[in-house]
Design an enzyme around this catalytic site. Structure first.
Site, short mmCIF file in Angstrom:
data_model
loop_
_atom_site.label_atom_id
_atom_site.label_comp_id
_atom_site.label_asym_id
_atom_site.label_seq_id
_atom_site.Cartn_x
_atom_site.Cartn_y
_atom_site.Cartn_z
N HIS A 191 -10.56 -6.21 -2.14
CA HIS A 191 -11.62 -5.98 -1.14
C HIS A 191 -12.76 -5.27 -1.86
O HIS A 191 -12.64 -4.10 -2.22
CB HIS A 191 -11.10 -5.10 0.00
CG HIS A 191 -10.05 -5.75 0.83
ND1 HIS A 191 -10.33 -6.82 1.67
CD2 HIS A 191 -8.73 -5.51 0.98
CE1 HIS A 191 -9.22 -7.19 2.29
NE2 HIS A 191 -8.23 -6.42 1.89
N ASP B 193 -12.31 -10.36 -0.46
CA ASP B 193 -13.60 -10.48 0.20
C ASP B 193 -14.58 -9.57 -0.52
O ASP B 193 -14.19 -8.59 -1.14
CB ASP B 193 -13.55 -10.23 1.71
CG ASP B 193 -12.97 -8.91 2.15
OD1 ASP B 193 -12.76 -8.01 1.31
OD2 ASP B 193 -12.72 -8.75 3.37
N GLU C 9 -6.27 -10.78 -0.90
CA GLU C 9 -7.08 -10.50 0.30
C GLU C 9 -8.57 -10.45 -0.07
O GLU C 9 -9.32 -9.60 0.42
CB GLU C 9 -6.67 -9.16 0.93
CG GLU C 9 -5.20 -9.09 1.29
CD GLU C 9 -4.78 -7.80 1.98
OE1 GLU C 9 -5.65 -7.02 2.44
OE2 GLU C 9 -3.56 -7.54 2.05
N ASN D 240 2.03 -5.33 -3.04
CA ASN D 240 0.63 -5.63 -2.74
C ASN D 240 -0.14 -4.34 -2.49
O ASN D 240 0.35 -3.46 -1.78
CB ASN D 240 0.58 -6.52 -1.48
CG ASN D 240 -0.78 -7.12 -1.19
OD1 ASN D 240 -1.39 -7.74 -2.04
ND2 ASN D 240 -1.26 -6.94 0.04
N GLU E 213 0.81 -1.24 0.00
CA GLU E 213 0.00 0.00 0.00
C GLU E 213 0.83 1.28 0.00
O GLU E 213 0.60 2.18 0.80
CB GLU E 213 -0.97 -0.02 1.19
CG GLU E 213 -1.90 -1.22 1.17
CD GLU E 213 -2.81 -1.33 2.40
OE1 GLU E 213 -2.78 -0.43 3.25
OE2 GLU E 213 -3.55 -2.34 2.47
O1 G3I Z 1 -3.60 -6.93 18.80
C1 G3I Z 1 -4.33 -5.83 19.38
C2 G3I Z 1 -4.68 -6.12 20.77
O2 G3I Z 1 -3.50 -6.23 21.53
C3 G3I Z 1 -5.58 -5.00 21.28
O3 G3I Z 1 -5.97 -5.28 22.59
C4 G3I Z 1 -6.79 -4.86 20.40
C5 G3I Z 1 -7.70 -3.72 20.84
O4 G3I Z 1 -8.17 -2.98 19.74
O5 G3I Z 1 -6.36 -4.58 19.10
C6 G3I Z 1 -5.56 -5.61 18.55
O6 G3I Z 1 -5.12 -5.19 17.31
C7 G3I Z 1 -6.07 -5.21 16.25
C8 G3I Z 1 -5.53 -6.15 15.18
O7 G3I Z 1 -6.34 -6.07 14.04
C9 G3I Z 1 -5.48 -7.60 15.66
O8 G3I Z 1 -6.75 -8.05 15.99
C10 G3I Z 1 -6.18 -3.80 15.72
O9 G3I Z 1 -6.83 -2.98 16.66
C11 G3I Z 1 -6.96 -3.79 14.43
O10 G3I Z 1 -6.89 -2.50 13.85
C12 G3I Z 1 -6.35 -4.78 13.47
O11 G3I Z 1 -7.09 -4.76 12.25
C13 G3I Z 1 -6.45 -5.35 11.17
C14 G3I Z 1 -6.19 -4.32 10.08
O12 G3I Z 1 -5.61 -4.96 8.96
C15 G3I Z 1 -5.29 -3.22 10.56
O13 G3I Z 1 -4.91 -2.38 9.54
C16 G3I Z 1 -7.35 -6.44 10.63
O14 G3I Z 1 -7.47 -7.50 11.58
C17 G3I Z 1 -6.78 -7.01 9.32
O15 G3I Z 1 -7.72 -7.85 8.71
C18 G3I Z 1 -6.49 -5.88 8.36
O16 G3I Z 1 -5.91 -6.42 7.21
C19 G3I Z 1 -5.58 -5.49 6.17
C20 G3I Z 1 -4.32 -6.01 5.49
O17 G3I Z 1 -3.30 -6.23 6.43
C21 G3I Z 1 -3.84 -5.03 4.42
N1 G3I Z 1 -4.92 -4.73 3.47
C22 G3I Z 1 -6.19 -4.31 4.06
C23 G3I Z 1 -6.66 -5.34 5.11
C24 G3I Z 1 -8.03 -4.97 5.65
O18 G3I Z 1 -8.01 -3.76 6.34
#
Ligand code: G3I
Length: 305
Positions: A206, A237, A235, A170, A127
């Site tokens: 996405h 969906d 990715e 990516n 990105e």
């Molecule tokens: O791990 C922490 C945890 O310690 C904390 O207590 C909790 C409270 O909010 O957050 C946890 O982290 C979260 C993490 O996912 C793991 O669950 C983050 O807040 C949350 O923002 C994060 O979201 C991820 C997101 O990327 C972040 O940018 C999504 O799961 C994940 O599916 C998403 O994936 C991205 C790809 O990497 C790149 N392309 C887009 C895609 C969708 O957004």
């Protein structure tokens, strides 16, 4: 073939899912993963904030859990992701130019060497371009301090760290022909012309009602393939439900199969229950792990039944 992975394999492709380590104790999650998919991408566990939260201290535990699971089942692993502006610990943004350069190269090297021989493809840079019509780079510590050359530097470092891994760029909103995908296309064309190592381009894919599967999706994949790189759907969906969602999924799979260098498809999660889209239902299995119409459309498109 009667599963996604086996049907894709008959077409010379893999079919993967994003996986979260903290669900690997849930029996139906694991059985669905093991039965249907032959590739995994750690959803968050290989990101910079997960692996090197503190400078120089590398924590591989959760990512190792996923890699070990995959290896014991004969699944491929996609590495996601080494250099990205998001999920980046604050200390990285606080570094001066020289320190940032060495931190970036050290991060790439340490992580890739830890997983050497275990990762099929790495998202080396994720990105790096803005949305919209400018085709410009996105602001990030890497872009702002190291300049346009940071992507090339990252790929050269990555090649040296694990010469056998496929190195991918990516991005999202690059699935059709548009200003952003043109910018990525120009980057890849330039890299190929100058011998900068790059092997593949990931199209996140996405999709939702505001951003549906583009009509020129296949043509866009093909123009990148024509540059001499593999293309992967990384990715996938698609928001929605029922027949409309199923038809969109089928179109994506058919587009990949029509492009000989489209080597595999990864959906961004196993079940709607844990999708990153809040309240969304964009995946192939519902919250109770039942197969949705979209599942049937994908399996049929892959030639399975
Ligand atoms: O791990 C922490 C945890 O310690 C904390 O207590 C909790 C409270 O909010 O957050 C946890 O982290 C979260 C993490 O996912 C793991 O669950 C983050 O807040 C949350 O923002 C994060 O979201 C991820 C997101 O990327 C972040 O940018 C999504 O799961 C994940 O599916 C998403 O994936 C991205 C790809 O990497 C790149 N392309 C887009 C895609 C969708 O957004």
């Amino acid at each position: 073939a009667s599963t996604l992975g086996a049907a894709a394999a008959e077409k010379g492709r893999y079919f993967g899912a994003a996986v979260a380590a903290n669900h690997l104790g849930e029996a139906p999650y694991v059985s669905t993963l093991n039965t249907e998919f032959n590739s995994v991408t750690p959803e968050n566990e290989m990101k910079w904030d997960a692996i090197e939260r503190t400078r120089g201290t590398f924590t591989f535990g959760s990512a190792d859990q996923i890699v070990n699971h995959a290896q014991s089942r004969g699944m491929k692993v996609r590495g996601h992701t080494l250099v990205w502006h998001s999920q980046l610990p604050g200390w990285v943004g606080g570094l001066g130019t020289a320190d940032l350069r060495s931190a970036m190269n050290n991060h790439i090297t340490q992580v890739m060497q830890h997983y050497k021989g275990k990762i099929h493809s790495w998202d080396v840079v994720n990105e790096a371009f803005q949305d919209g019509s400018s085709g410009a780079r996105r602001s990030s510590p890497f872009q702002d301090k190291l300049g346009d050359g940071f992507i090339e530097e990252a790929f050269r470092t990555a090649r040296a760290a694990d010469p056998a891994a496929k190195l991918c760029y990516n991005d999202y909103n690059t699935d059709g022909v548009n200003a952003k995908s043109n910018a990525v296309y120009n980057l890849v064309r330039d890299f190929k012309a100058r011998g900068v190592p790059i092997d593949c381009v990931g199209f996140q894919s996405h999709f939702n009602s505001a951003s549906p599967v583009p009509s020129d999706y296949q043509a866009n994949l093909q123009r990148f393939a024509n540059l001499g790189v593999d293309v992967q759907i990384t990715e996938l969906d698609i928001e929605g439900s029922g027949t409309a969602q199923a038809n969109s999924y089928g179109n994506v799979v058919r587009a990949c199969l029509a492009v000989s260098r489209c080597t595999g498809i990864t959906v961004w999660g196993v079940t709607d229950k844990y999708s990153w889209r809040p309240g969304g239902t964009p995946l192939l299995f519902d919250g109770n792990y039942n197969k949705k119409p979209a599942y049937g459309a994908v399996l049929t498109a892959l030639g399975g039944s």
